[in-house]
Design a protein around this motif. Structure first.
Motif, PDB file in Angstrom:
ATOM      1  N   GLU A 120      -6.108  11.145  11.127  1.00  0.00           N
ATOM      2  CA  GLU A 120      -6.957  10.087  10.398  1.00  0.00           C
ATOM      3  C   GLU A 120      -8.448  10.924  10.017  1.00  0.00           C
ATOM      4  N   MET A 170       5.097   7.917   2.611  1.00  0.00           N
ATOM      5  CA  MET A 170       3.600   6.800   2.826  1.00  0.00           C
ATOM      6  C   MET A 170       4.531   5.689   3.147  1.00  0.00           C
ATOM      7  N   ASN A 222       6.019   6.351  -2.944  1.00  0.00           N
ATOM      8  CA  ASN A 222       6.221   7.373  -1.590  1.00  0.00           C
ATOM      9  C   ASN A 222       6.919   7.239  -1.057  1.00  0.00           C
ATOM     10  N   TRP A 257       0.720  -1.248  -0.256  1.00  0.00           N
ATOM     11  CA  TRP A 257       0.112  -0.061   0.874  1.00  0.00           C
ATOM     12  C   TRP A 257       1.199   1.124  -0.007  1.00  0.00           C
ATOM     13  N   LEU A 290     -10.798  11.414   1.806  1.00  0.00           N
ATOM     14  CA  LEU A 290      -8.981  11.835   0.918  1.00  0.00           C
ATOM     15  C   LEU A 290      -8.154  10.793   1.304  1.00  0.00           C
ATOM     16  N   SER A 291      -7.202  10.821   0.491  1.00  0.00           N
ATOM     17  CA  SER A 291      -5.866   9.812   0.450  1.00  0.00           C
ATOM     18  C   SER A 291      -5.238   9.550   1.601  1.00  0.00           C
ATOM     19  N   TRP A 292      -4.888   8.753   1.926  1.00  0.00           N
ATOM     20  CA  TRP A 292      -3.913   9.053   3.158  1.00  0.00           C
ATOM     21  C   TRP A 292      -2.684  10.055   2.687  1.00  0.00           C
ATOM     22  N   SER A 293      -2.197   9.969   1.565  1.00  0.00           N
ATOM     23  CA  SER A 293      -0.807  10.779   1.172  1.00  0.00           C
ATOM     24  C   SER A 293      -1.054  11.739   0.905  1.00  0.00           C
ATOM     25  N   ILE A 294      -2.328  12.200   0.466  1.00  0.00           N
ATOM     26  CA  ILE A 294      -1.978  13.482   0.823  1.00  0.00           C
ATOM     27  C   ILE A 294      -2.730  14.199   2.322  1.00  0.00           C
ATOM     28  N   GLN A 340      -8.187  12.851   7.221  1.00  0.00           N
ATOM     29  CA  GLN A 340      -8.466  12.192   6.061  1.00  0.00           C
ATOM     30  C   GLN A 340      -8.915  11.797   5.077  1.00  0.00           C
ATOM     31  N   SER A 359      -8.135   2.745  10.944  1.00  0.00           N
ATOM     32  CA  SER A 359      -7.128   2.974  10.675  1.00  0.00           C
ATOM     33  C   SER A 359      -6.684   3.485  11.797  1.00  0.00           C
TER      34      SER A 359
END
Length: 186
Positions: free
Chosen positions: A38, A13, A10, A6, A44-48, A41, A164
């Motif tokens: 969290e 990440m 990145n 996952w 949205l994506s966790w990477s953002i 998020q 999460s």
């Protein structure tokens, strides 16, 4: 050994996966940080969110719970306009309300960590998934914690966010079994 896929390529990440994700943490400030991130998020994506983490730390005084509990509306508006954080007003206002709720839990249980970790008898739940597709989005325990947090006036704490969050503070280890970062492989 094959690691969880996952994080992709990145670097932020990967760093999070390798050094934080599913590693037990008992520090109230860090736990509050992860609850905030969290919640941010949601949708949205966790990477953002991770890409904005340093800005969140600057905006919220390194997630100092007392500081966050005392933020005034105009200060939250300034954070929204002056920092590179998620601009959703409800998410930003939840930082203050969640900080206030954490202070109440600290008064009742001694620490936010103590309150949360009692749900797993103070030991991480170590799962042994063969692949990431088996990792659940929520569990009966995340539903239970979510309900109690909502009763205590926390915001952005649905059962998926809470699961999460549990991973983020190491209450559960969901690295796939073959991942070198799984608890049993470290």
């Amino acid at each position: 050994m094959s690691a969880c896929i996952w994080p992709g390529n990145n670097p932020i990440m990967q760093q999070y996966h390798d050094n934080e994700w599913c590693r037990p943490n008992y520090d109230d400030s860090h736990i509050f940080e992860m609850l905030t991130l969290e919640g941010a998020q949601s949708g949205l994506s966790w990477s953002i969110v991770l890409s904005k983490r340093e800005e969140y730390k600057r905006a919220f005084n390194n997630f100092d719970i007392m500081y966050c509990s005392k933020l005034r509306d105009e200060e939250l508006e300034n954070i929204k306009s002056e920092y590179n954080v998620i601009k959703n007003s409800l998410k930003l206002w939840s930082v203050r309300s969640n900080a206030l709720a954490v202070l109440k839990i600290q008064a009742e249980f001694g620490s936010f960590s103590e309150y949360l970790w009692r749900y797993v008898d103070f030991r991480p739940q170590i799962n042994n998934w063969d692949s990431e597709e088996h990792i659940p989005a929520q569990t009966p325990l995340s539903e239970q914690i979510s309900k109690d947090l909502k009763k205590r006036n926390f915001k952005f704490v649905g059962p998926i966010i809470v699961y999460s969050f549990m991973q983020s503070i190491g209450m559960v280890d969901d690295h796939i079994r073959s991942c070198p970062y799984h608890s049993l492989n470290r």
